[in-house]
Each structure stands twice: as C-alpha cells, then as structure tokens.
Write a protein that holds these residues in place. Structure first.
Motif, PDB file in Angstrom:
ATOM      1  N   LEU A  89      53.560  41.754  33.006  1.00  0.00           N
ATOM      2  CA  LEU A  89      52.481  40.869  33.461  1.00  0.00           C
ATOM      3  C   LEU A  89      51.442  41.623  34.284  1.00  0.00           C
ATOM      4  N   ALA A  90      51.886  42.563  35.093  1.00  0.00           N
ATOM      5  CA  ALA A  90      50.944  43.340  35.913  1.00  0.00           C
ATOM      6  C   ALA A  90      49.966  44.105  35.031  1.00  0.00           C
ATOM      7  N   ALA A  91      50.458  44.710  33.970  1.00  0.00           N
ATOM      8  CA  ALA A  91      49.585  45.481  33.077  1.00  0.00           C
ATOM      9  C   ALA A  91      48.557  44.577  32.402  1.00  0.00           C
ATOM     10  N   LEU A  92      49.003  43.429  31.904  1.00  0.00           N
ATOM     11  CA  LEU A  92      48.085  42.535  31.194  1.00  0.00           C
ATOM     12  C   LEU A  92      47.116  41.841  32.149  1.00  0.00           C
ATOM     13  N   THR A  93      47.622  41.365  33.273  1.00  0.00           N
ATOM     14  CA  THR A  93      46.732  40.660  34.200  1.00  0.00           C
ATOM     15  C   THR A  93      45.750  41.607  34.885  1.00  0.00           C
ATOM     16  N   SER A  94      46.111  42.870  35.070  1.00  0.00           N
ATOM     17  CA  SER A  94      45.150  43.802  35.672  1.00  0.00           C
ATOM     18  C   SER A  94      43.977  44.054  34.721  1.00  0.00           C
ATOM     19  N   LEU A  95      44.247  44.074  33.420  1.00  0.00           N
ATOM     20  CA  LEU A  95      43.149  44.195  32.445  1.00  0.00           C
ATOM     21  C   LEU A  95      42.215  42.994  32.552  1.00  0.00           C
ATOM     22  N   LEU A  96      42.797  41.814  32.659  1.00  0.00           N
ATOM     23  CA  LEU A  96      41.979  40.607  32.726  1.00  0.00           C
ATOM     24  C   LEU A  96      41.278  40.471  34.070  1.00  0.00           C
ATOM     25  N   ALA A  97      41.908  40.928  35.130  1.00  0.00           N
ATOM     26  CA  ALA A  97      41.239  40.921  36.437  1.00  0.00           C
ATOM     27  C   ALA A  97      40.020  41.835  36.410  1.00  0.00           C
ATOM     28  N   ALA A  98      40.148  42.984  35.772  1.00  0.00           N
ATOM     29  CA  ALA A  98      39.012  43.903  35.653  1.00  0.00           C
ATOM     30  C   ALA A  98      37.872  43.275  34.847  1.00  0.00           C
ATOM     31  N   ALA A  99      38.213  42.359  33.944  1.00  0.00           N
ATOM     32  CA  ALA A  99      37.202  41.640  33.156  1.00  0.00           C
ATOM     33  C   ALA A  99      36.753  40.353  33.845  1.00  0.00           C
ATOM     34  N   GLN A 100      37.191  40.158  35.107  1.00  0.00           N
ATOM     35  CA  GLN A 100      36.825  38.989  35.908  1.00  0.00           C
ATOM     36  C   GLN A 100      37.324  37.678  35.293  1.00  0.00           C
ATOM     37  N   SER A 117      56.479  32.410  32.581  1.00  0.00           N
ATOM     38  CA  SER A 117      57.531  33.200  31.965  1.00  0.00           C
ATOM     39  C   SER A 117      58.634  32.282  31.479  1.00  0.00           C
ATOM     40  N   THR A 118      59.246  32.673  30.368  1.00  0.00           N
ATOM     41  CA  THR A 118      60.424  31.987  29.864  1.00  0.00           C
ATOM     42  C   THR A 118      61.577  32.985  29.923  1.00  0.00           C
ATOM     43  N   TYR A 119      62.719  32.582  29.459  1.00  0.00           N
ATOM     44  CA  TYR A 119      63.862  33.489  29.459  1.00  0.00           C
ATOM     45  C   TYR A 119      63.564  34.724  28.608  1.00  0.00           C
ATOM     46  N   GLU A 120      62.847  34.546  27.501  1.00  0.00           N
ATOM     47  CA  GLU A 120      62.626  35.640  26.556  1.00  0.00           C
ATOM     48  C   GLU A 120      61.310  36.382  26.697  1.00  0.00           C
ATOM     49  N   THR A 121      60.270  35.717  27.157  1.00  0.00           N
ATOM     50  CA  THR A 121      58.950  36.355  27.096  1.00  0.00           C
ATOM     51  C   THR A 121      58.025  35.839  28.192  1.00  0.00           C
ATOM     52  N   ASP A 122      56.799  36.316  28.160  1.00  0.00           N
ATOM     53  CA  ASP A 122      55.777  35.897  29.123  1.00  0.00           C
ATOM     54  C   ASP A 122      54.595  35.286  28.373  1.00  0.00           C
ATOM     55  N   ALA A 123      53.859  34.443  29.085  1.00  0.00           N
ATOM     56  CA  ALA A 123      52.676  33.796  28.522  1.00  0.00           C
ATOM     57  C   ALA A 123      51.554  33.853  29.545  1.00  0.00           C
ATOM     58  N   LEU A 124      50.340  34.013  29.057  1.00  0.00           N
ATOM     59  CA  LEU A 124      49.148  34.029  29.906  1.00  0.00           C
ATOM     60  C   LEU A 124      48.266  32.867  29.499  1.00  0.00           C
ATOM     61  N   MET A 125      47.916  32.035  30.457  1.00  0.00           N
ATOM     62  CA  MET A 125      46.975  30.962  30.184  1.00  0.00           C
ATOM     63  C   MET A 125      45.624  31.354  30.766  1.00  0.00           C
ATOM     64  N   VAL A 126      44.595  31.174  29.951  1.00  0.00           N
ATOM     65  CA  VAL A 126      43.228  31.505  30.363  1.00  0.00           C
ATOM     66  C   VAL A 126      42.333  30.345  29.966  1.00  0.00           C
ATOM     67  N   LYS A 127      41.211  30.228  30.633  1.00  0.00           N
ATOM     68  CA  LYS A 127      40.287  29.144  30.312  1.00  0.00           C
ATOM     69  C   LYS A 127      39.634  29.404  28.943  1.00  0.00           C
ATOM     70  N   GLN A 128      39.473  28.321  28.199  1.00  0.00           N
ATOM     71  CA  GLN A 128      38.904  28.374  26.849  1.00  0.00           C
ATOM     72  C   GLN A 128      37.562  29.108  26.817  1.00  0.00           C
ATOM     73  N   ASP A 129      36.704  28.855  27.805  1.00  0.00           N
ATOM     74  CA  ASP A 129      35.369  29.453  27.788  1.00  0.00           C
ATOM     75  C   ASP A 129      35.379  30.959  28.081  1.00  0.00           C
ATOM     76  N   ARG A 130      36.523  31.520  28.463  1.00  0.00           N
ATOM     77  CA  ARG A 130      36.636  32.961  28.721  1.00  0.00           C
ATOM     78  C   ARG A 130      37.418  33.682  27.625  1.00  0.00           C
ATOM     79  N   LEU A 131      37.764  32.971  26.558  1.00  0.00           N
ATOM     80  CA  LEU A 131      38.627  33.509  25.520  1.00  0.00           C
ATOM     81  C   LEU A 131      38.072  34.771  24.860  1.00  0.00           C
ATOM     82  N   LYS A 132      36.790  34.828  24.621  1.00  0.00           N
ATOM     83  CA  LYS A 132      36.177  36.018  24.006  1.00  0.00           C
ATOM     84  C   LYS A 132      36.350  37.232  24.915  1.00  0.00           C
ATOM     85  N   GLN A 133      36.093  37.069  26.207  1.00  0.00           N
ATOM     86  CA  GLN A 133      36.277  38.171  27.160  1.00  0.00           C
ATOM     87  C   GLN A 133      37.735  38.609  27.214  1.00  0.00           C
ATOM     88  N   VAL A 134      38.634  37.650  27.146  1.00  0.00           N
ATOM     89  CA  VAL A 134      40.066  37.954  27.190  1.00  0.00           C
ATOM     90  C   VAL A 134      40.474  38.789  25.987  1.00  0.00           C
TER      91      VAL A 134
END
Length: 170
Positions: free
Chosen positions: A120-131, A138-155
């Motif tokens: 999560l740190a690696a992925l969220t730091s990329l998105l933080a750098a993109a503002q 997180s679930t038992y098996e994996t992680d999920a990132l929720m982002v606002k629809q209007d920022r999807l292209k930047q993500v």
C-alpha cells in the motif's frame, strides 16, 4: 575494464536486463519510479471495479444494514467504538444515510502474503505524488484502493507510468 562486484554479476545473470539511471547500472527490478525517489521493487495488476461506490457512516450501535448486501457487488464494513463505516454500491445507499459517493475501487489482482512489506505504501505514494486522495481497504487476501471518479485518469496515468497495469478502464 570496470570491476563489477560478485553480487551484481549474479543479479545480472538472474535478471538478464539492465538499464541505466544516474550513470549507474541497476537491475530493472530496482529502477526508480518517475514519480518517486524510491525503487520500484514490484509491479502489480489492478482491476477497476465497474460500480460507483459510497462510503457511509452509521451509528456505532446500528446493526449491519440489509441494504448493504442486497445488490451484491463490492462491499466492506468496519466497526469501531464511534462508528460503523460501510463501503458499498452507491445505488444501494438510502438517501437518509450520511455518505460520500463518487468513489471507484481498484483491487490488486493477486493474493498478497501478510509478510509482504510496503504494498500500500508503494501504491499510495505514487498517488500522493499525483495529488490524489486514497481510501485504502484490505481483505485477507489482497488490498484495494478507492479513489474519486473524477481523478481516475490521473490515477491510471500515475500507476501505469510506474509500470503497474490497470484493467477495466477506458
């Protein structure tokens, strides 16, 4: 002739491909992300779920509402001493419920061992750098990132420029 330490020679033999960064050779697995000073140690495949989601706040003593699971799709609940937080498909949320809608969810398409560090740190730091603000789950098996629809292209641009693959977006 340049002397290459034994560990670098072994890494070169195992990885087979090198690239140049700041006049030093690095194995491709240790290249630096264009959005960060930290090495990218792994790339991920993430799937964008089709539904718009909402984050809802309910009273901490409320029972689990039936409307959360009625429509299927992605949902998650977390109870703590001051609230019951629910993430679910926006179309399921009654108008009387305190909520914020307009979220989309990217799920990592892989089982992540509990011992894996910094996903999560690696992925969220990329998105933080993109503002981009992130709501992480997180679930038992994996992680999920929720982002606002209007920022999807930047993500998707930020993730893909760092070598990650995003499925399910246009």
């Amino acid at each position: 002739r340049v002397m290459v330490p034994r560990c670098q020679r072994m890494a070169r033999e195992r990885l087979g491909r090198w690239h140049v960064n700041h006049d030093r050779q690095r194995p491709r697995s240790h290249q630096r992300s264009p959005m960060s000073d930290r090495p990218v140690t792994r790339t991920w495949v993430l799937t964008l779920l089709p539904d718009e989601l909402s984050v809802c706040r309910l009273d901490e003593k409320e029972p689990v509402p039936v409307w959360v699971t009625d429509r299927g799709g992605f949902w998650s609940m977390t109870r703590r001493d001051r609230e019951l937080s629910v993430v679910c498909v926006t179309a399921s949320v009654p108008a009387s419920i305190q909520h914020e809608s307009g979220w989309r969810c990217l799920v990592i398409d892989e089982v992540i061992p509990f011992a894996e560090i910094g996903v999560l740190a690696a992925l969220t730091s990329l998105l933080a750098a993109a503002q981009v603000s992130v709501f992480a789950l997180s679930t038992y098996e994996t992680d999920a990132l929720m982002v606002k629809q209007d920022r999807l292209k930047q993500v998707t641009d930020a993730l893909e420029s760092a070598g990650h693959q995003v499925r399910g977006h246009q």
